[in-house]
Scaffold this active site. Structure first.
Site, PDB file in Angstrom:
ATOM      1  N   ARG A  21      35.990 -27.168  13.121  1.00 25.13           N
ATOM      2  CA  ARG A  21      34.978 -27.957  12.405  1.00 25.13           C
ATOM      3  C   ARG A  21      35.380 -28.261  10.975  1.00 25.13           C
ATOM      4  NH1 ARG A  21      29.208 -26.250  14.682  1.00 25.13           N
ATOM      5  NH2 ARG A  21      29.879 -25.791  16.789  1.00 25.13           N
ATOM      6  N   LYS A 247      13.884 -26.844   6.576  1.00 18.86           N
ATOM      7  CA  LYS A 247      14.029 -28.149   7.223  1.00 18.86           C
ATOM      8  C   LYS A 247      12.925 -29.075   6.691  1.00 18.86           C
ATOM      9  CE  LYS A 247      16.471 -25.866  10.974  1.00 18.86           C
ATOM     10  NZ  LYS A 247      17.836 -25.939  10.468  1.00 18.86           N
ATOM     11  N   THR A 277      17.750  -8.780  -0.655  1.00 16.68           N
ATOM     12  CA  THR A 277      16.990  -9.301  -1.792  1.00 16.68           C
ATOM     13  C   THR A 277      16.001 -10.388  -1.357  1.00 16.68           C
ATOM     14  OG1 THR A 277      18.765  -8.770  -3.315  1.00 16.68           O
ATOM     15  CG2 THR A 277      17.261 -10.512  -4.012  1.00 16.68           C
TER      16      THR A 277
HETATM   17  N1  PLP Z   1      15.768 -21.500  14.935  1.00 15.49           N
HETATM   18  C1  PLP Z   1      16.266 -22.667  15.371  1.00 15.49           C
HETATM   19  C2  PLP Z   1      15.763 -23.223  16.645  1.00 15.49           C
HETATM   20  C3  PLP Z   1      17.236 -23.352  14.616  1.00 15.49           C
HETATM   21  O1  PLP Z   1      17.744 -24.509  15.051  1.00 15.49           O
HETATM   22  C4  PLP Z   1      17.686 -22.773  13.388  1.00 15.49           C
HETATM   23  C5  PLP Z   1      18.714 -23.419  12.544  1.00 15.49           C
HETATM   24  O2  PLP Z   1      19.022 -24.534  12.525  1.00 15.49           O
HETATM   25  C6  PLP Z   1      17.143 -21.565  12.996  1.00 15.49           C
HETATM   26  C7  PLP Z   1      16.194 -20.944  13.780  1.00 15.49           C
HETATM   27  C8  PLP Z   1      17.576 -20.932  11.720  1.00 15.49           C
HETATM   28  O3  PLP Z   1      16.812 -21.437  10.656  1.00 15.49           O
HETATM   29  P1  PLP Z   1      17.419 -21.454   9.188  1.00 15.49           P
HETATM   30  O4  PLP Z   1      18.276 -22.664   9.077  1.00 15.49           O
HETATM   31  O5  PLP Z   1      16.234 -21.458   8.288  1.00 15.49           O
HETATM   32  O6  PLP Z   1      18.218 -20.191   9.050  1.00 15.49           O
END
Ligand code: PLP
Length: 409
Positions: A21, A247, A277
């Site tokens: 990647r 997101k 933390t």
């Molecule tokens: N759960 C799902 C379905 C996800 O697609 C993601 C990450 O893209 C996460 C949890 C993890 O979330 P974060 O990006 O806040 O660590």
């Protein structure tokens, strides 16, 4: 011992499997979402981002940026340690109250990411339930899989969104066995949605607890942005709702929400909470501002759906292989890792369009795709330019188009 040999061998393996990647060096331009600067090898260039999970552009919203700057100026940057060592700062308390309210739950608990909330949340919960059996959807995210693995208890995988299979497993487990059903509400690679109402029916009938990841739905679905569970009227029937602040809320961090006793137990036992933390105050204030805004403003949600529908319609009409999706995710089928990467490179270099290639292991081999995420700020002109660029790339790479006539029908 030549240690670097191990790393070079591991990297060579990825190249060989055609899934090494590369990330573009991007700099978003606040107030001009989805425009950004790409620091290309030939110098800076303006590009349009089509694959951000800052789904609603809240990461650049004046209220959110303002809250972050104001809090950082007033109280400083870091949290100063774990909550066990340094205590809980006030913006964090406010954010947890905001999240509990968003989901109609007694309490919520923050973690440093959605990943950590799933990993440590699921494993801690399951360890606290003697003889727990975890029933996990086959397409659950890696963070959930890791949580299930670390729980160390028995687990069974049910076929993706297959309630008949889930029912079989629940019956086979027997009424006396504690059971935890773990699934997502909206699966981000295909854009399909879980039958949450039916899963709740089964959970209630067969005495199981429910844990639902709403990472790709919070902020975007439901009248106040509570997610698919809110939209479907089943939020009160789900025991644990998990989400991210990274997101649709445009910040960073993850959380679980549920009963006061469950949250207190996870707070008291979860290593991924205790030994790291806490989130910085400025991040918490920014997230609170985003959640508050989206609780009352539907403009972003409506415009988001409108833009996703328009993008799907225009790409479909052009004969491009849009995979069917019930939501804001617009997956475009490629089916070949090399061509997927080439398509992404050509879009960026020749058309100033940034869409990351999605290859194995994020999706199954042979289902490689471009995952397009239109935001409220992708205007008609940008959608048209995307369709034209994709058509050129498709032709150059010899990728098949669908029959335009059929696509338009
Ligand atoms: N759960 C799902 C379905 C996800 O697609 C993601 C990450 O893209 C996460 C949890 C993890 O979330 P974060 O990006 O806040 O660590």
């Amino acid at each position: 011992m030549d240690y670097s040999h191990f790393f070079n061998t591991a990297l060579a393996r990825l190249h060989e499997e055609r899934r090494y990647r590369v990330f573009a060096d991007l700099e978003r331009i606040a107030g001009r979402f989805p425009h950004a600067t790409w620091h290309s090898p030939k110098g800076p260039r303006n590009v349009v981002i089509w694959c951000s999970n800052d789904y609603l552009g809240m990461g650049q919203h004046p209220k959110v940026v303002g809250a972050m700057v104001e809090t950082a100026t007033r109280v400083g940057t870091g949290a100063g340690g774990t909550r066990n060592i340094a205590g809980t700062h006030h913006p964090l308390v406010q954010l947890e109250a905001e999240l509990a309210d968003l989901h109609g739950k007694q309490a919520s608990l923050l973690f440093t990411s959605g990943y950590v909330s799933n990993q440590t949340g699921i494993s801690t919960l399951a360890k606290l339930i003697p003889n727990c059996l975890i029933l996990s959807d086959a397409l659950n995210h890696n963070s959930m899989i890791e949580g299930v693995r670390q729980a160390g208890c028995e687990r069974q995988i049910f076929r993706h969104n297959d309630v008949a299979h889930l029912k079989e497993l629940l019956i086979a487990a027997g009424p006396d066995r504690p059971k935890l059903i773990a699934c997502e509400s909206l699966y981000s690679m295909d854009g399909d949605v879980a039958p949450l109402g039916k899963i709740c029916d089964l959970a209630e009938k067969y005495g199981a607890m429910t844990y639902v990841d709403e990472v790709h739905a919070v902020g975007m679905y439901g009248p106040r942005g509570g997610g698919i569970a809110e939209r479907d009227g089943v939020m009160h029937r789900i025991d644990v709702l998990e989400g991210t602040l990274a997101k649709a809320f445009g910040c960073l961090g993850g959380y679980i929400a549920g009963s006061a006793a469950m949250i207190d137990a996870v707070r008291s036992y979860a290593p991924g909470f205790i030994f790291t933390t806490a989130l910085p105050p400025a991040i918490c204030s920014a997230a609170t501002a985003a959640i508050r805004h989206l609780k009352t403003s539907s403009w972003e949600r409506e415009r988001h759906q409108d833009r996703a529908a328009r993008t799907k319609a225009i790409l479909n009409a052009a004969g491009l292989p849009v995979m069917s999706s019930d939501t804001h995710i617009v997956p475009l089928f490629v089916g070949d890792p090399e061509k997927c990467k080439r398509a992404s490179d050509m879009l960026l270099e020749e058309h100033g369009i940034y869409i990351q290639p999605i290859n194995y292991p994020t999706v199954a081999k042979g289902t490689e795709r471009l995952r397009i995420t239109p935001s409220p700020y992708h205007e008609d002109g940008l959608i048209d330019a995307l369709a034209e660029a994709l058509l050129q790339v498709w032709e150059r790479l010899g990728l098949p188009l669908r029959n335009k006539q059929l696509a338009a029908e």
